[in-house]
Structure formats: structure tokens, C-alpha cells
Design an enzyme around this catalytic site. Structure first.
Site, mmCIF file in Angstrom:
data_model
loop_
_atom_site.group_PDB
_atom_site.id
_atom_site.type_symbol
_atom_site.label_atom_id
_atom_site.label_comp_id
_atom_site.label_asym_id
_atom_site.label_seq_id
_atom_site.Cartn_x
_atom_site.Cartn_y
_atom_site.Cartn_z
ATOM 1 N N GLY A 45 -42.155 -3.731 37.817
ATOM 2 C CA GLY A 45 -43.239 -3.660 38.968
ATOM 3 C C GLY A 45 -43.507 -2.242 39.261
ATOM 4 O O GLY A 45 -42.676 -1.235 38.621
ATOM 5 N N GLN A 50 -44.913 5.707 43.697
ATOM 6 C CA GLN A 50 -44.260 6.039 42.627
ATOM 7 C C GLN A 50 -45.403 6.761 41.744
ATOM 8 O O GLN A 50 -44.773 7.475 40.792
ATOM 9 C CB GLN A 50 -43.825 4.801 41.871
ATOM 10 C CG GLN A 50 -42.692 4.111 42.752
ATOM 11 C CD GLN A 50 -41.879 3.004 41.780
ATOM 12 O OE1 GLN A 50 -42.595 1.951 41.814
ATOM 13 N NE2 GLN A 50 -40.896 3.109 41.250
ATOM 14 N N CYS A 106 -34.805 0.984 39.311
ATOM 15 C CA CYS A 106 -36.117 1.716 39.833
ATOM 16 C C CYS A 106 -36.501 2.572 38.853
ATOM 17 O O CYS A 106 -35.735 3.621 38.656
ATOM 18 C CB CYS A 106 -35.882 2.047 41.352
ATOM 19 S SG CYS A 106 -37.388 2.773 41.982
ATOM 20 N N LEU A 107 -37.863 2.601 38.630
ATOM 21 C CA LEU A 107 -38.279 3.698 37.693
ATOM 22 C C LEU A 107 -38.165 5.168 38.375
ATOM 23 O O LEU A 107 -38.185 6.062 37.713
ATOM 24 C CB LEU A 107 -39.789 3.443 37.490
ATOM 25 C CG LEU A 107 -40.103 2.178 36.559
ATOM 26 C CD1 LEU A 107 -41.455 1.820 36.282
ATOM 27 C CD2 LEU A 107 -39.352 2.244 35.125
ATOM 28 N N HIS A 148 -38.877 -5.604 46.266
ATOM 29 C CA HIS A 148 -38.579 -4.526 45.862
ATOM 30 C C HIS A 148 -39.726 -3.115 45.982
ATOM 31 O O HIS A 148 -39.870 -2.367 46.686
ATOM 32 C CB HIS A 148 -38.086 -4.365 44.340
ATOM 33 C CG HIS A 148 -37.855 -3.175 43.920
ATOM 34 N ND1 HIS A 148 -36.529 -2.728 43.471
ATOM 35 C CD2 HIS A 148 -38.413 -2.000 43.328
ATOM 36 C CE1 HIS A 148 -36.390 -1.294 43.059
ATOM 37 N NE2 HIS A 148 -37.691 -1.082 43.115
ATOM 38 N N GLU A 149 -41.137 -3.908 45.320
ATOM 39 C CA GLU A 149 -42.217 -3.041 45.443
ATOM 40 C C GLU A 149 -42.792 -2.838 46.842
ATOM 41 O O GLU A 149 -43.030 -1.860 47.297
ATOM 42 C CB GLU A 149 -43.299 -3.721 44.533
ATOM 43 C CG GLU A 149 -42.657 -3.852 43.094
ATOM 44 C CD GLU A 149 -42.197 -2.645 42.538
ATOM 45 O OE1 GLU A 149 -42.718 -1.520 42.641
ATOM 46 O OE2 GLU A 149 -41.477 -2.520 41.440
ATOM 47 N N HIS A 152 -41.285 -0.225 48.705
ATOM 48 C CA HIS A 152 -41.867 1.337 48.327
ATOM 49 C C HIS A 152 -43.120 1.613 49.221
ATOM 50 O O HIS A 152 -43.116 2.707 49.495
ATOM 51 C CB HIS A 152 -42.249 1.243 46.820
ATOM 52 C CG HIS A 152 -41.291 1.436 45.686
ATOM 53 N ND1 HIS A 152 -40.782 2.646 45.639
ATOM 54 C CD2 HIS A 152 -40.867 0.609 44.977
ATOM 55 C CE1 HIS A 152 -39.657 2.564 44.749
ATOM 56 N NE2 HIS A 152 -39.707 1.602 44.139
#
Length: 192
Positions: A45, A50, A106-107, A148-149, A152
Site C-alpha cells: 500500500g 508518503q 511502513c515504507l 493502515h493507508e 496515513h
């Protein structure tokens, strides 16, 4: 084009993002770049903050998890085989089901993974890349990635769900990410 990922500590990751219209400049190209960036970074994702955009947009692909799972994991989650979807202007309508733990990463927070509790199901209203509106309910791994996304685009991070002691234990690692001392296998932008 592969875009750099914004690292933990950047203000954009704590921003509540805004809805967009179909006239948003070069939206198709942005979505294409987000898919390319997500896959190049080995993510499932990716949310607009991000990549330094304060808009309510994220992409996710839970199919990858099911394609790469071990034999003994098959059939364990109700959302198999997963979905690949663009979510624009997403707004949660309802959270249901028991909370369950799953190891998340997480990226924007490389090299840190923790078990996070989230609801089993989420009902969410959104538009797709053609601005067709939907209100759908998702469960399992797919719901987890969506949540999760979604966090963000609401200025939250998975580490916000950790107990105070666990957060305290991670403080040094998080500071290292902020200072650019932690490297990932993809290009990152570190806070100034």
C-alpha cells in the site's frame, strides 16, 4: 516514475489530507507513479502523504500477500485472494468485528515492524480513479491494509497504536530514521 518515499518525522505524515476533484492536475500520472513506487519499494500500500502530497488518495494491493503466502497460511483469511484498488476521497463509515493483531511495517518507517491491533472489517466510502463512488465493506488482510493507508491520509502512523513503553523502546530507532541514519532499499526523503 518511481518517487521517493517521505521518511518518519516529516510534517506531511501528520497532516489530515483533503479531498480532491477529477480536475486534480495529472491525477492519472500520479496514480501510475504511485503503483510503480509501491511495487519498486516492495510495499502492499502507498498513501499520497508518503510521496509528499496532502490529498486523500491511496493505492493498495492485498493480492500480493496471498500470492506469496506459505502453504499453511492458505485459506486462513476471509478476503483471499485480495484486491488491487485505488481509493480517492476515502472516508470510513463503520468499523466492526473483533480487533486482531498482525505484524505491520511502513515504507516511511523502514526497518521497524510491530504487531498492531485493528478491527476485522471496515466499511468505507470512496471514489475510484474514474471518480465512480462506492461504499464497500472489506475484511481480513485487505481491511488491515486499507486501515493502515487510511491512517496515513488522516495524519496517523501505525506506531501510534503502540503502548507507551513500546514507543519509548523504539524512540532511538525513530530518531535515527528522522536523521537519515537508516537506509532502505528505495529512495527516501528525510526531514530537514
Amino acid at each position: 516514475m518511481i518517487l521517493p518515499i517521505v521518511a518518519y518525522g516529516a510534517d506531511i505524515l501528520r497532516t489530515t489530507c483533503k479531498d480532491i476533484t477529477p480536475e486534480y492536475p495529472q491525477l492519472d500520472k500520479l496514480i501510475e507513479d504511485m503503483w510503480e513506487t509501491m511495487y519498486a519499494s516492495n510495499g502492499v500500500g502507498l498513501a499520497a502523504p508518503q510521496i509528499n502530497k496532502d490529498i486523500r488518495l491511496f493505492v493498495m494491493d492485498s493480492k500480493q500477500i496471498f500470492e506469496n503466502q506459505e502453504e499453511d497460511e492458505k485459506g486462513k483469511y476471509p478476503d483471499e485472494p485480495g484486491i488491487k484498488q485505488v481509493f480517492i476521497n476515502a472516508h470510513i463509515k463503520e468499523l466492526n468485528g473483533e480487533e486482531w493483531a498482525y505484524n505491520e511495517g511502513c515504507l516511511s518507517i523502514p526497518k521497524i515492524r510491530e504487531d498492531i491491533m485493528r478491527n476485522e472489517t471496515v466499511t468505507i466510502a470512496y471514489v475510484d480513479e474514474n471518480f465512480v463512488p462506492y461504499t464497500k465493506t472489506f475484511n481480513g488482510i485487505t481491511a488491515r491494509i486499507i486501515l493502515h493507508e487510511y491512517d496515513h491520509i488522516d495524519g496517523k502512523l501505525f506506531i501510534d497504536y503502540l503502548k507507551p513503553l513500546k514507543k519509548k523502546l523504539l524512540r532511538g530507532k525513530l530518531e535515527d530514521i528522522k536523521k537519515g541514519k537508516v537506509r532502505a532499499d528505495y529512495k527516501m526523503i528525510f526531514p530537514k
